[in-house]
Write a protein that holds these residues in place. Sequence first.
Motif, PDB file in Angstrom:
ATOM      1  N   TYR A  41       0.829  -1.207   0.000  1.00  0.00           N
ATOM      2  CA  TYR A  41       0.000   0.000   0.000  1.00  0.00           C
ATOM      3  C   TYR A  41       0.861   1.254   0.000  1.00  0.00           C
ATOM      4  CZ  TYR A  41      -3.643   3.298   1.338  1.00  0.00           C
ATOM      5  OH  TYR A  41      -4.507   4.368   1.363  1.00  0.00           O
ATOM      6  N   LYS A  42       1.862   1.260   0.842  1.00  0.00           N
ATOM      7  CA  LYS A  42       2.737   2.436   0.944  1.00  0.00           C
ATOM      8  C   LYS A  42       3.499   2.657  -0.360  1.00  0.00           C
ATOM      9  CE  LYS A  42       4.944   5.796   3.012  1.00  0.00           C
ATOM     10  NZ  LYS A  42       4.243   7.060   3.327  1.00  0.00           N
ATOM     11  N   LEU A  43       4.045   1.589  -0.922  1.00  0.00           N
ATOM     12  CA  LEU A  43       4.796   1.721  -2.165  1.00  0.00           C
ATOM     13  C   LEU A  43       3.922   2.224  -3.300  1.00  0.00           C
ATOM     14  CD1 LEU A  43       6.980  -1.505  -2.015  1.00  0.00           C
ATOM     15  CD2 LEU A  43       7.807   0.852  -1.908  1.00  0.00           C
ATOM     16  N   SER A  44       2.640   1.864  -3.274  1.00  0.00           N
ATOM     17  CA  SER A  44       1.743   2.236  -4.376  1.00  0.00           C
ATOM     18  C   SER A  44       1.463   3.730  -4.438  1.00  0.00           C
ATOM     19  CB  SER A  44       0.425   1.459  -4.268  1.00  0.00           C
ATOM     20  OG  SER A  44      -0.347   1.881  -3.158  1.00  0.00           O
ATOM     21  N   GLU A  45       1.916   4.484  -3.455  1.00  0.00           N
ATOM     22  CA  GLU A  45       1.777   5.941  -3.527  1.00  0.00           C
ATOM     23  C   GLU A  45       2.522   6.498  -4.727  1.00  0.00           C
ATOM     24  OE1 GLU A  45       3.242   7.527   0.099  1.00  0.00           O
ATOM     25  OE2 GLU A  45       1.428   7.074   1.237  1.00  0.00           O
ATOM     26  N   SER A  46       3.669   5.907  -5.056  1.00  0.00           N
ATOM     27  CA  SER A  46       4.481   6.464  -6.140  1.00  0.00           C
ATOM     28  C   SER A  46       5.183   5.412  -6.993  1.00  0.00           C
ATOM     29  CB  SER A  46       5.530   7.421  -5.564  1.00  0.00           C
ATOM     30  OG  SER A  46       6.258   6.805  -4.522  1.00  0.00           O
ATOM     31  N   HIS A  47       4.837   4.139  -6.794  1.00  0.00           N
ATOM     32  CA  HIS A  47       5.475   3.062  -7.558  1.00  0.00           C
ATOM     33  C   HIS A  47       4.469   1.947  -7.814  1.00  0.00           C
ATOM     34  CE1 HIS A  47       9.231   5.003  -6.451  1.00  0.00           C
ATOM     35  NE2 HIS A  47       8.854   4.926  -5.186  1.00  0.00           N
ATOM     36  N   THR A  48       4.802   1.102  -8.769  1.00  0.00           N
ATOM     37  CA  THR A  48       4.055  -0.130  -9.006  1.00  0.00           C
ATOM     38  C   THR A  48       5.055  -1.252  -9.248  1.00  0.00           C
ATOM     39  OG1 THR A  48       2.112   0.996  -9.935  1.00  0.00           O
ATOM     40  CG2 THR A  48       2.414  -1.307 -10.521  1.00  0.00           C
ATOM     41  N   LEU A  49       4.854  -2.385  -8.555  1.00  0.00           N
ATOM     42  CA  LEU A  49       5.708  -3.541  -8.775  1.00  0.00           C
ATOM     43  C   LEU A  49       5.370  -4.182 -10.116  1.00  0.00           C
ATOM     44  CD1 LEU A  49       5.823  -3.133  -5.622  1.00  0.00           C
ATOM     45  CD2 LEU A  49       6.161  -5.603  -5.468  1.00  0.00           C
ATOM     46  N   PHE A  50       6.389  -4.699 -10.789  1.00  0.00           N
ATOM     47  CA  PHE A  50       6.176  -5.416 -12.041  1.00  0.00           C
ATOM     48  C   PHE A  50       6.174  -6.912 -11.777  1.00  0.00           C
ATOM     49  CE2 PHE A  50       7.958  -7.823 -15.607  1.00  0.00           C
ATOM     50  CZ  PHE A  50       6.973  -7.573 -16.553  1.00  0.00           C
ATOM     51  N   GLY A  51       5.182  -7.618 -12.368  1.00  0.00           N
ATOM     52  CA  GLY A  51       5.068  -9.051 -12.187  1.00  0.00           C
ATOM     53  C   GLY A  51       4.983  -9.806 -13.497  1.00  0.00           C
ATOM     54  N   HIS A  52       5.369 -11.084 -13.457  1.00  0.00           N
ATOM     55  CA  HIS A  52       5.334 -11.957 -14.634  1.00  0.00           C
ATOM     56  C   HIS A  52       4.880 -13.341 -14.190  1.00  0.00           C
ATOM     57  CE1 HIS A  52       7.640 -13.870 -18.270  1.00  0.00           C
ATOM     58  NE2 HIS A  52       6.355 -13.665 -18.545  1.00  0.00           N
ATOM     59  N   GLN A  53       3.884 -13.880 -14.892  1.00  0.00           N
ATOM     60  CA  GLN A  53       3.348 -15.194 -14.551  1.00  0.00           C
ATOM     61  C   GLN A  53       4.334 -16.297 -14.934  1.00  0.00           C
ATOM     62  OE1 GLN A  53       0.614 -15.680 -12.867  1.00  0.00           O
ATOM     63  NE2 GLN A  53       0.447 -17.915 -12.987  1.00  0.00           N
ATOM     64  N   HIS A  54       4.495 -17.266 -14.044  1.00  0.00           N
ATOM     65  CA  HIS A  54       5.366 -18.441 -14.251  1.00  0.00           C
ATOM     66  C   HIS A  54       6.800 -18.036 -14.584  1.00  0.00           C
ATOM     67  CE1 HIS A  54       2.037 -21.161 -13.846  1.00  0.00           C
ATOM     68  NE2 HIS A  54       1.411 -20.687 -14.894  1.00  0.00           N
ATOM     69  N   ALA A  55       7.223 -16.893 -14.077  1.00  0.00           N
ATOM     70  CA  ALA A  55       8.524 -16.344 -14.451  1.00  0.00           C
ATOM     71  C   ALA A  55       9.681 -17.269 -14.113  1.00  0.00           C
ATOM     72  CB  ALA A  55       8.732 -14.997 -13.758  1.00  0.00           C
ATOM     73  N   MET A  56       9.580 -17.993 -12.995  1.00  0.00           N
ATOM     74  CA  MET A  56      10.699 -18.785 -12.510  1.00  0.00           C
ATOM     75  C   MET A  56      10.617 -20.254 -12.913  1.00  0.00           C
ATOM     76  SD  MET A  56      12.196 -16.317 -11.030  1.00  0.00           S
ATOM     77  CE  MET A  56      13.558 -17.345 -10.517  1.00  0.00           C
ATOM     78  N   GLU A  57       9.496 -20.667 -13.490  1.00  0.00           N
ATOM     79  CA  GLU A  57       9.309 -22.086 -13.835  1.00  0.00           C
ATOM     80  C   GLU A  57       9.779 -22.408 -15.250  1.00  0.00           C
ATOM     81  OE1 GLU A  57       5.218 -23.360 -12.431  1.00  0.00           O
ATOM     82  OE2 GLU A  57       5.256 -21.250 -11.820  1.00  0.00           O
TER      83      GLU A  57
END
Length: 371
Positions: A41-57
Amino acid sequence: MRRIFFTAIVMIIATATNAQNSELVDPYATKETLALSRNLYKLSESHTLFGHQHAMEYGHGWENEEGRSDVKSVTGSHPGVVGVDLREFTGFSPEHCQKSMEAVRKIVSDTYNRGGVVTVAWHFNNPVSGGEFYWKDSVSKPAVKYIIPGGSAHEQYKDILRQIGNWANNTKGADGKVVPMIFRPFHEFDGEWFWWGKPHCTREEFTSLWKFTVSFLRDSMQVHNFIYAFSPDNKFNSTEEFLERYPGDEWVDMVGMDNYGDMGRDGYKLKKAIKKLRIISDYAEEHCKLAAFTETGLESLTNTNWWNDVLLKVMKTKGLRLSYVLVWRNDKTSPTHYYAPFPGHPGVPDFVKFYNDPYTLFENDLKDIYK
């Protein structure tokens, strides 16, 4: 030059933040799970995390190579959010299910140990008619009404949830703590393609399924490391439509949506995408929830400037507050089914620019997100 100054930003002490006013829907959520929620919640004030499905598999042309991801091969960092799936936990042979549970457990634990975040999808194979999660006319049965309380397959569903609960309670990090996860069941429920989709169950049946699933995992199985995410597809155009199958604030921690159609698949309708994300973000802010862009992407990345001209442009819209954005998987054999660039792809320069933008956070940027 990568963003060194982010270390100070992401080293957040959860108890010192003016984050959510309310706790998670689980009053007994682990300290690490609550810290993850508040830090997102705090990070979302000025950032967004990037995600990728099945990235490590697996990725484009490879699978099961420990420590590898296509995203890291291009940027030097794994995605901030790694997507996994519980699909093969049920509906297969006991040996296959156990093997899948162990494989996914390792991915989840390793991601936690590195300081990354895990989101869990559930492409749930039909427990009543058999077969996969996709709806097939004249073959699939509308399983929701059978597995909710009072349904003929309710006990069978409880057994399935026991398997998931036992897995969650035994998925731990190197510190011995159970790993916090964003659990996103029954996604894209407003479409017709899954057996839990809107044409195949009533609103009351769907909300009953959601409430029972949360309560059984939380109260009966004592799973206290889930953040529960509610994510329809992009078919809504108003808050009322978005909430049409919403089970209530006491049953949901995160709201989001899956939207490929407005982001390039069916043409670029960025104003529509922004309008829908604003509905989600505003509702989250007003009701003390997290918000996320739970799935999106452009298959094959035919627009080599998609990351900055489309995705980042939408994400950075003034007033939006999104915890993360996740793009879909890179198939290991298909020459066209991929959503993140890999070495040699013409979209790599644009993705590296996206990676270097101060707004985006990848795994290397996250410090103590569970504290």
